[in-house]
Design an enzyme around this catalytic site. Structure first.
Site, PDB file in Angstrom:
ATOM      1  N   SER A 102      27.298  36.664  20.452  1.00  0.00           N
ATOM      2  CA  SER A 102      27.589  35.255  20.194  1.00  0.00           C
ATOM      3  C   SER A 102      28.853  34.910  20.971  1.00  0.00           C
ATOM      4  O   SER A 102      29.499  35.761  21.564  1.00  0.00           O
ATOM      5  CB  SER A 102      27.799  35.015  18.697  1.00  0.00           C
ATOM      6  OG  SER A 102      28.942  35.704  18.251  1.00  0.00           O
ATOM      7  N   THR A 103      29.245  33.638  20.966  1.00  0.00           N
ATOM      8  CA  THR A 103      30.432  33.239  21.717  1.00  0.00           C
ATOM      9  C   THR A 103      31.671  33.928  21.171  1.00  0.00           C
ATOM     10  O   THR A 103      32.593  34.245  21.914  1.00  0.00           O
ATOM     11  CB  THR A 103      30.609  31.717  21.647  1.00  0.00           C
ATOM     12  OG1 THR A 103      30.559  31.306  20.261  1.00  0.00           O
ATOM     13  CG2 THR A 103      29.507  31.022  22.405  1.00  0.00           C
TER      14      THR A 103
END
Length: 482
Positions: free
Chosen positions: A10-11
Site C-alpha cells: 500500500s502507499t
C-alpha cells in the site's frame, strides 16, 4: 511445484523498509529457488489496500488458479494477501477447491488441520484489527479537522478549484452548476439536465460526460451553498446515517443561495421512490448443514406456534430437501438445539485455543511495543520536511501552522490509541476460549461469521421419536472443520 509469487504494497507500506516491491520480489524468488520450485508468475499489486479482494493482480491470480496453472501461492507475509478475516476464509476455500497450497516465507502455518486454520484466522483477525484501528485514528483526526471548519482533504468538487487547501469558485464551472439547479427547480429531470449539459459541451473534472446519477449527486451536495460536509459515505461509498454527518455552514464561497438548495432538496424528496429491502439469509447454518440420513442439503424454515394463554413461540427449523420431496424420513432439526450441540463440540477445543492465543498475544504485544516509537519518528520527519519547505519558500507561514496543527492532533490520537493497549497486562484466555460465553454475547452476524470461518460441513439429525423423547435433541454425525 508451480509457484505463484504474490506481492502487495500500500502507499504506507512503500515507505517502510523491507516492504517495497523489489524487496519482496527478491526475498520470495530466493525462497522459491531454495525450495527447488518453479516460478509460474509474479503477481504484484502496487499501492493497493488489503481491505478487500478487488485487486487486479489478485484477480488474475485467482483466474490462473481456476484454470489449473498453479500448485502453491507464496507471499512474504499473511497481511500481504489480506487483512480481512472473511476474505481470508473465502480465499483459502478457493485454494482448497483447486488443490492449491498456501505458503508464507516468513511465517509457519499448517492449514491442513483445524487448529492450524484457527491460528491463521486469529492472525488475520489481528491484521484486520490493526488496519481498522489505523483507519479509526485517521478518521477521527479528519473529523476533528472538519469540526474546526478545515477541509480534511480530497479533490475539489465540480464548480471549485482547490487553492492551498481552500475552495475557490471556478467561474466557468459555477455557471453550469447554477444552470443545473435552476433547471431542476423548474421541473426538468436529472436525465434531461445531463443531456443538456453534454449537448452544451460541459464536462466533469476529469473530462467525463454527465449522467443522471452524476447530476443527482451534484444537486444533493451542500458544498454549493457554502457548507462543508464530512462523513457522508463510508469506505464502501454507502451513505451513512444523516446523524453521523458533519456539516459546517459558510466555510467557503457559495455558488447558489440556501433557498434554492432547499427547494431542490424538497423537490427530490417528493419525487423519491422507495424500494423493498432485500434481506440476506437469517439461518446460521445455511449452506453448511446436511442430512445425515440421505446426505441432502437442509433448508431453513421459521414456524410460529401459539401455546397456552395465546402466547406465541417462534422457532427456526432445518428440513431435509428430500424430506420435502417425500424420499427421506429425517425429522426437522431445531436451530437452537443444533447451536447447543455445536457449541458443546467447540468447547472440546478450548485447550488448543488457549495455546494458540497465548502465542498470538505475545506476538501482538511485541509488535505494538515497537509501533508507537516508529510512528512518532515518522511524524517528526514529516514536521522537519515541512519546516524545511517553509525555510526554502515553498510553504507560507499559515500553511505551515495548519500542517503542524494537524500533525500534533495525529500525535495525540496516536498516543491515546496506544496508551489504551499498553494498559492491558492480563488476557483472560479462559474467557476467550469459552465458546458458551462467546456464543451468548455474539450477535447474529458475528455467529454467522464464526460458523463460516471454522466449520466446513455439518451432518446431523434429530433423535428419532421412537427414543421416547418429547423434545428431540441433535446428534452430530459429522462436524468438519476447515
Amino acid at each position: 511445484m508451480r509457484t505463484a509469487v504474490y506481492i502487495r504494497v500500500s502507499t504506507e507500506d512503500q515507505a517502510r523498509e523491507g516492504f517495497s516491491i523489489p524487496a519482496q520480489r527478491e526475498k520470495l524468488l530466493s525462497y522459491v529457488h531454495s525450495q527447488g520450485w518453479e516460478v509460474h508468475a509474479v503477481y504484484a499489486d502496487e499501492g493497493v489496500s488489503a481491505k478487500d479482494t478487488n485487486r487486479p493482480a489478485l484477480g488474475q491470480l485467482l483466474q490462473d488458479i481456476r484454470t489449473g496453472q498453479i500448485d502453491v501461492v507464496l507471499v512474504y507475509r499473511l497481511d500481504r494477501l489480506t487483512r480481512s478475516v472473511l476474505d481470508l476464509y473465502q480465499l483459502l476455500q478457493e485454494f482448497d477447491r483447486h488443490s492449491v497450497h498456501f505458503k508464507s516465507c516468513t511465517e509457519v502455518y499448517d492449514t491442513t488441520t483445524a487448529i492450524g486454520r484457527l491460528f491463521i484466522t486469529l492472525v488475520a483477525a489481528l491484521a484486520q484489527w490493526e488496519r481498522e484501528n489505523l483507519a479509526e485514528r485517521v478518521k477521527l483526526g479528519m473529523s476533528q479537522m472538519a469540526r474546526e471548519r478545515k477541509r480534511p482533504g480530497g479533490p475539489a468538487p465540480y464548480g471549485y478549484n482547490l487553492v492551498r487547501g481552500t475552495l475557490v469558485v471556478n467561474q466557468r464551472e459555477a455557471a453550469g452548476v447554477r444552470s443545473m439547479f435552476e433547471r431542476y427547480d423548474r421541473g426538468e429531470s436529472p436525465r434531461q439536465i445531463a443531456e443538456w449539459a453534454n449537448h452544451s459541451g460541459l464536462r466533469g473534472k476529469n473530462g467525463a460526460s454527465w449522467s443522471a446519477s452524476a447530476v443527482l449527486r451534484l444537486l444533493k451536495n451542500p458544498v454549493y451553498h457554502g457548507a462543508l460536509r464530512w462523513n457522508y459515505t463510508d469506505a464502501d461509498q454507502q451513505r451513512n446515517d444523516p446523524e453521523e454527518w458533519i456539516i459546517e455552514e459558510a466555510t467557503h464561497p457559495a455558488i447558489i443561495d440556501q433557498s434554492c438548495f432547499s427547494r431542490v432538496q424538497e423537490r427530490m424528496s417528493s419525487r423519491a421512490t422507495r424500494h423493498p429491502r432485500v434481506l440476506s439469509s437469517r439461518y446460521l447454518f445455511s449452506g453448511l448443514l446436511y442430512c445425515s440420513r440421505c446426505g441432502s442439503a437442509m433448508r431453513g424454515k421459521t414456524t410460529t406456534i401459539t401455546g397456552k394463554r395465546e402466547k406465541s413461540y417462534t422457532h427456526r427449523y432445518y428440513l431435509c430437501k428430500n424430506k420435502l420431496a417425500g424420499t427421506c424420513d429425517a425429522p426437522a432439526i431445531r436451530e437452537d438445539r443444533l447451536e447447543k450441540a455445536i457449541v458443546q463440540e467447540l468447547m472440546q477445543y478450548s485447550p488448543e485455543s488457549i495455546a494458540v492465543m497465548k502465542e498470538v498475544y505475545q506476538t501482538v504485544l511485541q509488535t505494538n511495543s515497537r509501533a508507537p516509537a516508529k510512528e512518532t519518528e515518522q511524524l517528526l520527519i514529516r514536521r522537519q520536511r515541512w519546516e524545511q519547505a517553509y525555510e526554502e519558500g515553498f510553504l507560507t507561514l499559515p500553511a505551515l501552522r495548519e500542517k503542524i496543527s494537524a500533525l500534533e492532533l495525529a500525535a495525540k490520537e496516536q498516543e491515546r490509541a496506544y496508551s489504551a493497549f499498553s494498559h492491558v497486562h492480563h488476557l483472560d484466555l479462559d474467557a476467550l476460549s469459552n465458546w458458551n460465553l462467546i456464543w451468548t454475547y455474539a450477535n447474529e452476524k458475528e455467529r454467522r461469521l464464526l460458523v463460516c470461518t471454522l466449520i466446513q460441513r455439518i451432518d446431523a439429525e434429530a433423535t428419532d421419536a421412537a427414543s421416547g423423547q418429547k423434545n428431540r435433541e441433535v446428534c452430530l454425525r459429522l462436524l468438519s472443520f476447515h
